[in-house]
Design a protein around this motif. Sequence first.
Motif, short mmCIF file in Angstrom:
data_model
loop_
_atom_site.label_atom_id
_atom_site.label_comp_id
_atom_site.label_asym_id
_atom_site.label_seq_id
_atom_site.Cartn_x
_atom_site.Cartn_y
_atom_site.Cartn_z
N UNK A 95 0.75 -1.13 -0.07
CA UNK A 95 -0.10 0.08 0.27
C UNK A 95 0.70 1.10 0.08
N UNK A 96 1.97 1.31 0.68
CA UNK A 96 2.97 2.30 0.76
C UNK A 96 3.64 2.64 -0.59
N UNK A 97 3.96 1.58 -1.36
CA UNK A 97 4.49 1.79 -2.54
C UNK A 97 3.56 2.02 -3.47
N UNK A 98 2.08 1.90 -3.26
CA UNK A 98 1.34 2.44 -4.30
C UNK A 98 1.08 3.76 -4.13
N UNK A 99 1.24 4.28 -2.84
CA UNK A 99 1.28 6.07 -2.61
C UNK A 99 2.55 6.50 -3.33
N UNK A 100 3.61 5.89 -3.07
CA UNK A 100 4.81 6.38 -3.72
C UNK A 100 4.82 6.36 -5.47
N UNK A 101 3.99 5.51 -5.81
CA UNK A 101 3.62 5.46 -7.27
C UNK A 101 2.95 6.56 -7.60
N UNK A 102 2.02 6.96 -6.68
CA UNK A 102 1.11 8.19 -7.10
C UNK A 102 1.99 9.45 -6.83
N UNK A 103 2.87 9.67 -5.86
CA UNK A 103 3.33 10.79 -5.68
C UNK A 103 4.25 11.22 -6.84
N UNK A 104 5.13 10.22 -7.13
CA UNK A 104 5.98 10.26 -8.15
C UNK A 104 5.59 10.32 -9.68
N UNK A 105 4.33 10.01 -9.77
CA UNK A 105 3.62 10.07 -11.11
C UNK A 105 2.95 11.31 -11.11
N UNK A 106 2.64 11.81 -10.03
CA UNK A 106 1.57 12.90 -10.21
C UNK A 106 2.35 14.23 -10.82
N UNK A 107 1.58 14.87 -11.54
CA UNK A 107 2.32 16.23 -12.06
C UNK A 107 3.27 16.06 -13.12
N UNK A 108 4.49 15.78 -12.39
CA UNK A 108 5.64 15.61 -13.34
C UNK A 108 6.34 14.22 -12.98
N UNK A 302 0.54 12.54 7.08
CA UNK A 302 0.13 11.38 7.45
C UNK A 302 -1.58 11.13 7.48
N UNK A 303 -1.99 12.02 8.13
CA UNK A 303 -3.58 11.97 8.47
C UNK A 303 -4.60 12.91 7.69
N UNK A 304 -3.89 14.03 7.11
CA UNK A 304 -4.99 14.80 6.38
C UNK A 304 -4.43 15.62 5.14
N UNK A 305 -3.31 16.10 5.02
CA UNK A 305 -3.21 16.86 3.75
C UNK A 305 -3.07 16.02 2.65
N UNK A 306 -2.72 14.60 2.65
CA UNK A 306 -2.85 13.80 1.36
C UNK A 306 -4.00 12.95 1.13
N UNK A 307 -4.87 13.10 1.89
CA UNK A 307 -5.83 12.21 1.88
C UNK A 307 -6.85 12.44 0.67
N UNK A 308 -6.91 13.53 -0.04
CA UNK A 308 -7.81 13.53 -1.22
C UNK A 308 -7.15 13.17 -2.31
N UNK A 309 -5.85 13.24 -2.46
CA UNK A 309 -5.17 12.53 -3.47
C UNK A 309 -5.02 11.13 -3.40
N UNK A 310 -4.95 10.71 -2.34
CA UNK A 310 -4.54 9.16 -2.17
C UNK A 310 -6.02 8.10 -1.96
N UNK A 311 -6.89 8.97 -1.64
CA UNK A 311 -8.32 8.21 -1.25
C UNK A 311 -8.24 7.64 0.18
N UNK A 312 -7.11 7.92 0.98
CA UNK A 312 -6.96 7.54 2.31
C UNK A 312 -5.90 8.16 2.93
N UNK A 313 -5.43 7.78 4.07
CA UNK A 313 -4.29 8.43 4.66
C UNK A 313 -3.22 8.04 4.28
N UNK A 314 -1.97 9.04 4.49
CA UNK A 314 -0.64 8.42 3.95
C UNK A 314 -0.02 7.67 5.21
N UNK A 315 -0.57 6.83 5.84
CA UNK A 315 -0.11 5.83 6.78
C UNK A 315 -0.70 4.72 6.74
N UNK A 316 0.24 3.35 6.86
CA UNK A 316 -0.15 2.06 6.47
C UNK A 316 -0.42 1.32 7.67
#
Lengths: 342, 280
Positions: A95-108, A302-316
């Motif tokens: 799940x954490x790697x899924x999030x990194x995939x999103x962060x490093x793909x998003x935008x640039x 971990x709990x708030x800022x990224x939730x919209x982008x991730x569809x969940x918290x940035x904590x696994x």
Amino acid sequence: MKTYFLPQHELPSFVSTLLQTTRVIGPVAKKHKFVFARLASADELRLDYDVTILPPKKAIFPQTQPLLKFSPEGYEDVGTPQPQILFGVHFYDVKALDMLDEFFTDGHADRRYLDNREATTIVASSIQHINERAFFASVGADVKPRGHDAFLTAIEGGYVYEILTDKGEALIKHGSFRAATGDEVSSAYAANAEALDKCPQHIYHSTREIGRRVRAAFGRDEVWDELAEKCFSCGTCNTTCPTCYCFDVQDKWNLDQASGVRERTWDGCLLDDFARVSLGEGATDNFREKAAQRFRHRVMRKTSYLNEKLGGPACVGCGRCAIGCVPDIADPVRIINRIMEG
Amino acid sequence: MGCNCATTERNIYMPRECLITKTRQLTRTEKQFTLQLKDGSHFTYQPGQILEVSVPGYGEIPIGVASSPTRTDSFDIVVRTVGRVSTAVNARNEGETLWIRGPLGNGFDLNKLRHQRVLIIAGGLGLCPTRSLIQYILDKRQEFRDFKLFFGSRSPAEQLFTDDLAAWRRSPAVDYQETVDRADANWAGNVGVITTLIDRNEIPRDTRVIICGPPIMYRFVMLRLDAIGIPHENIFVDLERRMKCGVGKCGHCQINNLYVCCDGPVFSYDQVENLEEAFS
């Protein structure tokens, strides 16, 4: 896709065969703890690990990674990575790697990350032992792992190997797999459900409710001062986190003093110079000057800022920050439950 | 808000080489570079966008473009000698090269400024990124209504772009006013912080205001603008942060949940006013 079964005694020869052609990174013992490391032999593999000191993200987003090479003539690209297998990853780390995939793909799209990611085959594995600080069952429970190519579940007598992608299927020719029976698939399902049932630590509110209440607590300085009172600003919570991805960039010269590499290194928002800027004449300004502000920034991320982008918290819920924190103040379970108490 | 960064290269960290066609030492510590892309291609950007400027072996620093895209043959940056990278950049001279990535981030939203009264309030180095907008407005003057520019420096010796200042003092196209915190023997102009210029002017409430300067400046300028009653969505701030990647990855420039490099560096004030980390 199909589900296979690999008898217990066939696992070493399967892994040995993989090792003959490919770099395999998996959990190995390091004194009384575990780390992800390149396997030298199949018998090093410890699928019975509870949690590793550092998350497996380091196989894809390493602690130091060249971004470019430089010389007096300018810059050039670094090479493309070799294929590798990341073996024995627990679902929370997928799940954490899924999030990194999103962060490093998003935008640039960051090809330095994505090239490594695409060169990696991920074989997830079931959780056989659970660390006492783990809370993976109750954090972002509705976010399912997606990025693995196969899932290996230990059951009586062997392993059920569930194939999710072509990359996962490509591995079975290297081992003595047979089709799994219905009973074996049921046993695997039960084993994974049991790991969730036995997860020792819990948060008790929904992602949405936590995100809202923690964000609303931003201005409650007394809460953050209390929570961060013993913080050393050492950044261990960042370094051990599978979803942290901030980095520093520095140029490193080769011995010829003419060429070198521009490389990135893991950085951490808890470190006191993370948001410091120079104003000239030796003056500086720090946009998160106090440890409590930096502590709060991590919790917000971990709990708030990224939730919209991730569809969940940035904590696994892996518990690594709780295990690693010397004064034991970084545990999201305690932080979140403290804030939710009011 | 989307990101307008022009990074189509396979490696988003790959810089492009620029020829330094002119340099000028603006003050003891600030140096202006006029640059052209070495491959001959035209550099396309918006006023207020930023670059990552680098020297191989020393690293990169984020710098706002200090000229308008309406001046098409080249573009300017200004670098203050502060640390290792800026020292290496400022050691470069005409005929040598610098490397850039960008343009990065969101510049000034010209659609919100066109056909409006515009007031730019710049303090110190804040004149550099806002110069991209000042030149733009002067080059397309008919697209804007009243144009005021307030510039504050610590001392006369620290004033930047003195040729520009001299031209703006004479120009009927801009109502240029300036002040210094501390005068010297040759200074006959205003003395005092930049808010004194606001106090001595009649600023209509429908003015669009751009603020760029040291962190401390924003708070005091905002007190004056609030007293006038200028809506916060009509006030634009150009923020600076530590940045490493410039493309929303490295995390250094975060203000709460915003990335200055991608969501900014220009924000409308209402976007950031409730973010504790915006103005330190």
